[in-house]
Enzyme design. Structure first.
Site, PDB file in Angstrom:
ATOM      1  N   ARG A  65       0.524  -1.161   0.350  1.00  0.00           N
ATOM      2  CA  ARG A  65       0.256   0.521  -0.083  1.00  0.00           C
ATOM      3  C   ARG A  65       1.064   1.446  -0.729  1.00  0.00           C
ATOM      4  NH1 ARG A  65      -4.031  -0.582   4.263  1.00  0.00           N
ATOM      5  NH2 ARG A  65      -4.737   1.675   3.939  1.00  0.00           N
ATOM      6  N   ASP A  89      -3.124   7.993   3.562  1.00  0.00           N
ATOM      7  CA  ASP A  89      -2.738   7.892   2.813  1.00  0.00           C
ATOM      8  C   ASP A  89      -1.538   9.544   2.874  1.00  0.00           C
ATOM      9  OD1 ASP A  89      -5.841   8.217   0.992  1.00  0.00           O
ATOM     10  OD2 ASP A  89      -4.521   9.826   1.341  1.00  0.00           O
ATOM     11  N   HIS A  93      -6.571   8.062  11.815  1.00  0.00           N
ATOM     12  CA  HIS A  93      -6.762   6.092  11.789  1.00  0.00           C
ATOM     13  C   HIS A  93      -4.771   6.278  11.648  1.00  0.00           C
ATOM     14  CE1 HIS A  93     -10.849   5.104  10.548  1.00  0.00           C
ATOM     15  NE2 HIS A  93     -10.544   5.588  11.561  1.00  0.00           N
ATOM     16  N   THR A 150     -17.190   8.073   2.040  1.00  0.00           N
ATOM     17  CA  THR A 150     -16.606   7.478   2.629  1.00  0.00           C
ATOM     18  C   THR A 150     -18.011   6.071   2.268  1.00  0.00           C
ATOM     19  OG1 THR A 150     -17.153   6.819   4.873  1.00  0.00           O
ATOM     20  CG2 THR A 150     -18.369   8.728   4.976  1.00  0.00           C
ATOM     21  N   SER A 151     -17.945   4.598   3.084  1.00  0.00           N
ATOM     22  CA  SER A 151     -19.103   3.858   3.350  1.00  0.00           C
ATOM     23  C   SER A 151     -19.854   4.177   4.444  1.00  0.00           C
ATOM     24  CB  SER A 151     -18.586   2.413   2.742  1.00  0.00           C
ATOM     25  OG  SER A 151     -17.366   2.278   4.053  1.00  0.00           O
TER      26      SER A 151
HETATM   27  C1  BV8 Z   1     -12.701   0.453  17.793  1.00  0.00           C
HETATM   28  C2  BV8 Z   1      -6.089   2.271   9.510  1.00  0.00           C
HETATM   29  C3  BV8 Z   1     -12.824  -0.415  19.928  1.00  0.00           C
HETATM   30  C4  BV8 Z   1      -5.604   1.517   9.225  1.00  0.00           C
HETATM   31  C5  BV8 Z   1      -8.487   1.317   9.212  1.00  0.00           C
HETATM   32  C6  BV8 Z   1     -19.484   0.741  17.131  1.00  0.00           C
HETATM   33  C7  BV8 Z   1     -18.288   1.487  17.675  1.00  0.00           C
HETATM   34  C8  BV8 Z   1     -16.724   1.406  18.240  1.00  0.00           C
HETATM   35  C9  BV8 Z   1     -16.422   0.200  16.791  1.00  0.00           C
HETATM   36  C10 BV8 Z   1     -17.305  -0.723  16.894  1.00  0.00           C
HETATM   37  C11 BV8 Z   1     -18.138  -0.203  16.349  1.00  0.00           C
HETATM   38  N1  BV8 Z   1     -18.604  -1.204  15.388  1.00  0.00           N
HETATM   39  C12 BV8 Z   1     -18.092  -1.849  14.844  1.00  0.00           C
HETATM   40  C13 BV8 Z   1     -17.051  -1.451  15.590  1.00  0.00           C
HETATM   41  C14 BV8 Z   1     -15.391  -2.325  15.106  1.00  0.00           C
HETATM   42  C15 BV8 Z   1     -14.925  -1.555  13.832  1.00  0.00           C
HETATM   43  C16 BV8 Z   1     -15.430  -1.360  13.061  1.00  0.00           C
HETATM   44  O1  BV8 Z   1     -16.058   0.267  12.853  1.00  0.00           O
HETATM   45  N2  BV8 Z   1     -15.535  -2.661  12.062  1.00  0.00           N
HETATM   46  C17 BV8 Z   1     -16.734  -2.440  10.973  1.00  0.00           C
HETATM   47  C18 BV8 Z   1     -15.640  -3.069   9.757  1.00  0.00           C
HETATM   48  C19 BV8 Z   1     -18.245  -2.543  11.253  1.00  0.00           C
HETATM   49  N3  BV8 Z   1     -14.170  -0.447  14.492  1.00  0.00           N
HETATM   50  C20 BV8 Z   1     -13.094  -0.868  14.690  1.00  0.00           C
HETATM   51  O2  BV8 Z   1     -12.708  -1.593  14.970  1.00  0.00           O
HETATM   52  C21 BV8 Z   1     -12.136   0.669  15.597  1.00  0.00           C
HETATM   53  N4  BV8 Z   1     -12.085   0.836  17.278  1.00  0.00           N
HETATM   54  O3  BV8 Z   1     -13.677   0.796  17.593  1.00  0.00           O
HETATM   55  O4  BV8 Z   1     -12.075  -0.055  19.104  1.00  0.00           O
HETATM   56  C22 BV8 Z   1     -12.117  -0.026  21.624  1.00  0.00           C
HETATM   57  C23 BV8 Z   1     -11.898   1.051  21.929  1.00  0.00           C
HETATM   58  C24 BV8 Z   1     -11.413   1.674  23.689  1.00  0.00           C
HETATM   59  C25 BV8 Z   1     -10.278   0.616  23.483  1.00  0.00           C
HETATM   60  C26 BV8 Z   1     -10.416  -0.377  22.407  1.00  0.00           C
HETATM   61  C27 BV8 Z   1     -10.430  -0.812  21.709  1.00  0.00           C
HETATM   62  C28 BV8 Z   1     -10.713   1.617  14.238  1.00  0.00           C
HETATM   63  C29 BV8 Z   1     -12.025   1.029  12.962  1.00  0.00           C
HETATM   64  C30 BV8 Z   1     -10.369   1.890  12.655  1.00  0.00           C
HETATM   65  C31 BV8 Z   1      -9.820   0.179  11.519  1.00  0.00           C
HETATM   66  N5  BV8 Z   1      -8.612   0.970  10.486  1.00  0.00           N
HETATM   67  N6  BV8 Z   1      -7.432   2.256   8.452  1.00  0.00           N
HETATM   68  C32 BV8 Z   1      -5.240   1.409   7.355  1.00  0.00           C
HETATM   69  O5  BV8 Z   1      -5.589   1.484   6.977  1.00  0.00           O
HETATM   70  O6  BV8 Z   1      -5.282   0.035   6.615  1.00  0.00           O
HETATM   71  S1  BV8 Z   1     -10.351   1.877   8.958  1.00  0.00           S
HETATM   72  C33 BV8 Z   1     -10.184   2.145   7.051  1.00  0.00           C
HETATM   73  O7  BV8 Z   1     -11.590   1.027   6.617  1.00  0.00           O
HETATM   74  C34 BV8 Z   1      -9.571   2.849   6.681  1.00  0.00           C
HETATM   75  O8  BV8 Z   1      -8.818   4.173   7.037  1.00  0.00           O
HETATM   76  C35 BV8 Z   1     -11.108   3.407   6.549  1.00  0.00           C
HETATM   77  O9  BV8 Z   1     -11.795   4.349   7.281  1.00  0.00           O
HETATM   78  C36 BV8 Z   1     -12.325   2.244   6.406  1.00  0.00           C
HETATM   79  C37 BV8 Z   1     -13.044   1.706   4.778  1.00  0.00           C
HETATM   80  O10 BV8 Z   1     -13.773   2.863   4.778  1.00  0.00           O
HETATM   81  P1  BV8 Z   1     -13.960   4.716   3.867  1.00  0.00           P
HETATM   82  O11 BV8 Z   1     -12.875   5.152   4.147  1.00  0.00           O
HETATM   83  O12 BV8 Z   1     -15.362   4.850   3.985  1.00  0.00           O
HETATM   84  O13 BV8 Z   1     -13.399   3.749   2.689  1.00  0.00           O
HETATM   85  P2  BV8 Z   1     -14.553   2.526   1.382  1.00  0.00           P
HETATM   86  O14 BV8 Z   1     -13.255   1.731   1.279  1.00  0.00           O
HETATM   87  O15 BV8 Z   1     -14.872   1.633   2.810  1.00  0.00           O
HETATM   88  O16 BV8 Z   1     -15.496   3.300   1.142  1.00  0.00           O
HETATM   89  C38 BV8 Z   1     -15.015   3.897   0.034  1.00  0.00           C
HETATM   90  C39 BV8 Z   1     -16.100   5.221  -0.277  1.00  0.00           C
HETATM   91  O17 BV8 Z   1     -16.155   5.941  -1.351  1.00  0.00           O
HETATM   92  C40 BV8 Z   1     -17.153   3.870  -0.599  1.00  0.00           C
HETATM   93  O18 BV8 Z   1     -18.743   4.315  -0.647  1.00  0.00           O
HETATM   94  C41 BV8 Z   1     -17.685   4.297  -2.403  1.00  0.00           C
HETATM   95  O19 BV8 Z   1     -18.626   4.630  -2.822  1.00  0.00           O
HETATM   96  C42 BV8 Z   1     -17.021   5.995  -2.512  1.00  0.00           C
HETATM   97  N7  BV8 Z   1     -15.657   6.223  -3.605  1.00  0.00           N
HETATM   98  C43 BV8 Z   1     -14.727   5.597  -4.186  1.00  0.00           C
HETATM   99  N8  BV8 Z   1     -14.354   6.251  -5.070  1.00  0.00           N
HETATM  100  C44 BV8 Z   1     -14.829   7.544  -5.255  1.00  0.00           C
HETATM  101  C45 BV8 Z   1     -16.006   7.692  -4.179  1.00  0.00           C
HETATM  102  N9  BV8 Z   1     -17.146   8.621  -3.363  1.00  0.00           N
HETATM  103  C46 BV8 Z   1     -16.305   9.748  -4.334  1.00  0.00           C
HETATM  104  N10 BV8 Z   1     -15.375   9.686  -5.130  1.00  0.00           N
HETATM  105  C47 BV8 Z   1     -15.099   8.978  -5.641  1.00  0.00           C
HETATM  106  N11 BV8 Z   1     -14.160   8.601  -7.278  1.00  0.00           N
END
Ligand code: BV8
Ligand code: ZN
Length: 244
Positions: free
Chosen positions: A67, A101, A116, A192-193
């Site tokens: 990446r 990034d 993040h 963002t999704s």
């Molecule tokens: C935590 C860094 C607890 C790493 C990333 C409720 C509350 C709290 C936590 C949770 C909860 N429910 C679930 C959880 C757990 C989890 C979570 O959310 N899971 C999800 C999958 C359900 N959350 C966590 O684990 C978080 N930690 O809560 O810890 C805790 C608390 C206290 C003490 C200890 C523990 C940590 C989450 C962070 C994870 N790390 N990134 C790395 O990058 O390698 S997240 C990673 O995925 C990205 O950074 C990004 O944030 C995420 C993906 O999301 P998007 O950015 O939205 O990207 P995606 O591909 O999904 O979507 C792209 C969008 O763009 C789409 O909509 C598409 O249509 C659109 N698009 C595409 N092209 C274009 C466009 N739009 C416009 N123009 C274009 N050209």
């Protein structure tokens, strides 16, 4: 709809932006939902976790070096530049990003909150050693190496300084992001999704405090239900129109 969004922005008192992987898609950086090829057989949730790193640090470092290489070849696109321009015009107070990034910083955004972490920063798994590889000039040496990176201070494994699934977000960044969201009367949500928490709370906090939500996405997302204006389109095409 675009003119409606531009009017809301022009009349705003305190506008912020909240961005995800989609804003970097046109820079050639794969989104989390869009991993193709090599990494297709893995879900990011399987690789971006402390458990995966413990189990197979070589695989996780291969994923992050892949990446990092992709991102080093990428340039900010018109969407990143548009947000930096809005900040210069005094129309945008901050960018809160989920991305790691560094492209917002490269495009000139100054008030940037990285929820993040940052893929070009590494930190030690044992002591408090941290290194920004771009600043230390070691990024290419680091990316091209096949060895597991070790802390120069204590010899333990180095890890990417990003937030993995199941890990807490950096407290100061999250608190600052929530403070800005409470204050904002407009949030521009880009690419963002809206499924990853707690970051995805940001637009909801703006809404709860009476603010307006403008969303830019190529498709509906988890945020669209609360969007006052939904601008369907590519960020690199839509955002520059907001600056005109
Ligand atoms: C935590 C860094 C607890 C790493 C990333 C409720 C509350 C709290 C936590 C949770 C909860 N429910 C679930 C959880 C757990 C989890 C979570 O959310 N899971 C999800 C999958 C359900 N959350 C966590 O684990 C978080 N930690 O809560 O810890 C805790 C608390 C206290 C003490 C200890 C523990 C940590 C989450 C962070 C994870 N790390 N990134 C790395 O990058 O390698 S997240 C990673 O995925 C990205 O950074 C990004 O944030 C995420 C993906 O999301 P998007 O950015 O939205 O990207 P995606 O591909 O999904 O979507 C792209 C969008 O763009 C789409 O909509 C598409 O249509 C659109 N698009 C595409 N092209 C274009 C466009 N739009 C416009 N123009 C274009 N050209
Ligand atoms: Zn160390």
């Amino acid at each position: 709809m675009l003119s409606h969004a531009a009017k809301i922005l022009a009349r705003s008192r305190f506008a912020i932006a909240f961005t995800g992987a989609g804003i970097s898609a046109e820079s050639g950086v794969p989104t989390f939902r869009g991993f193709n090829g090599l990494w297709k057989r893995y879900r990011p949730e399987e690789l971006a976790t402390p458990e995966a790193f413990k189990r197979d640090p070589h695989l996780v470092w291969e994923f992050y070096r892949w990446r990092m290489r992709k991102i080093l070849d990428a340039k900010p696109n018109p969407a990143h530049y548009a947000l930096a321009e809005l900040e210069r015009m005094g129309l945008l107070r901050a960018v809160i990003t989920q991305n790691v990034d560094d492209l917002h910083r490269e495009a000139g955004t100054r008030n940037l909150i990285e929820l993040h972490g940052n893929i070009f920063r590494v930190r030690c798994t044992s002591c408090d050693y941290r290194e920004n590889l771009k600043e230390s000039g070691r990024v290419y040496e680091f990316v091209d190496s096949k060895d597991l990176p070790r802390c120069p201070r204590c010899g333990s494994l180095l890890r990417p300084d990003v937030v993995w699934f199941g890990e807490a977000l950096p407290r100061d960044a999250l608190e600052e992001a929530f403070r800005l969201a409470e204050k904002a009367d407009v949030v521009i949500v880009v690419g963002t999704s809206g499924v990853v928490y707690p970051a995805a709370y940001i637009p909801y906090i703006v809404k709860e405090h009476g603010g307006r939500v403008i969303e830019v996405n190529v498709e509906r997302s988890g945020i669209t239900p609360i969007a006052d204006v939904f601008l369907r389109g590519k960020a690199g095409e839509v955002l520059p129109k907001l600056v005109e």
